[in-house]
Design an enzyme around this catalytic site. Structure first.
Site, PDB file in Angstrom:
ATOM      1  N   ASP A 185       0.882  -1.163   0.000  1.00 59.38           N
ATOM      2  CA  ASP A 185       0.000   0.000   0.000  1.00 59.38           C
ATOM      3  C   ASP A 185       0.923   1.217   0.000  1.00 59.38           C
ATOM      4  O   ASP A 185       2.067   1.138   0.448  1.00 59.38           O
ATOM      5  CB  ASP A 185      -0.885  -0.034   1.247  1.00 59.38           C
ATOM      6  CG  ASP A 185      -1.731   1.206   1.388  1.00 59.38           C
ATOM      7  OD1 ASP A 185      -2.386   1.597   0.401  1.00 59.38           O
ATOM      8  OD2 ASP A 185      -1.739   1.796   2.491  1.00 59.38           O
ATOM      9  N   ASP A 225       0.076   5.049   0.874  1.00 64.72           N
ATOM     10  CA  ASP A 225      -0.078   6.018   1.964  1.00 64.72           C
ATOM     11  C   ASP A 225      -0.084   5.325   3.323  1.00 64.72           C
ATOM     12  O   ASP A 225      -0.912   4.456   3.584  1.00 64.72           O
ATOM     13  CB  ASP A 225      -1.364   6.822   1.774  1.00 64.72           C
ATOM     14  CG  ASP A 225      -1.363   7.628   0.482  1.00 64.72           C
ATOM     15  OD1 ASP A 225      -0.276   7.996   0.012  1.00 64.72           O
ATOM     16  OD2 ASP A 225      -2.459   7.870  -0.060  1.00 64.72           O
TER      17      ASP A 225
END
EC number: 3.1.3.-
Length: 180
Positions: free
Chosen positions: A8, A10
């Site tokens: 992922d 952020d």
């Protein structure tokens, strides 16, 4: 078929919801978290493919244009290259939350598409995220799911405070699976 690490963006690779930046809507707002370059370089050196899979609802909601998102990702690639670290591909979901698409995590669409495109064995791969939607997407895709967060409780297969600590475990687990 090759193994991979799906990351992922952020909260795993870069800052989000900090004093410096709330959301990354412009390349100048991209600040890598400590140890990220070393973690990704370690994945590269171990022979693991590295992919970024990121929900970017800000595009669908009009907070950012898709061209600006590409500039953010170009800046990410440049920052990593300075440390000789590299990601193999980036997938993103530009749709609004609750739009019902198959790519927005917790749906596994981004992972499945990258696996198909790059010949990845999902059963030998890892999904690293900082929220439940990442863990669920990883599990739905058949990956080992790793949570990078402090004090969170999820159904992750393992939890670490940061990507560098997670990378050390992933590489040991990957080496163990190779020996089988």
């Amino acid at each position: 078929m090759k193994p991979a690490v799906f990351l992922d963006r952020d909260g795993v690779i870069n800052e989000v919801l900090t004093k410096r930046v709330k959301f990354v809507n412009h390349p100048s707002q991209l600040y890598l978290l400590p140890g990220v370059e070393q973690a990704i370089l370690a994945f590269n050196q171990a022979g693991l493919k590295v992919f970024v899979v990121t929900n970017q609802g800000g595009v669908g909601l009009g907070f950012m244009k898709e061209a600006t998102l590409h500039q953010v990702h170009e800046r990410l690639i440049e920052k990593l290259a300075k440390a000789d670290a590299a990601i193999d591909d980036i997938a993103y979901c530009p749709h609004k939350p609750h739009e019902g698409c198959q790519c927005r995590k917790p749906e596994p669409g981004m992972l499945l598409n990258l696996a198909d495109k790059h010949g990845i064995d999902l059963s030998k791969s890892y999904m690293v995220g900082d929220r439940d939607v990442d863990i669920i997407a990883g599990k739905r895709a058949g990956c080992t799911s790793i949570l990078v967060a402090e004090g969170e409780h999820t159904d992750a297969d393992a939890t670490f405070p940061n990507l560098l600590d997670a990378a050390k475990w992933i590489i040991k687990d990957f080496d163990f699976k190779k020996e089988k």
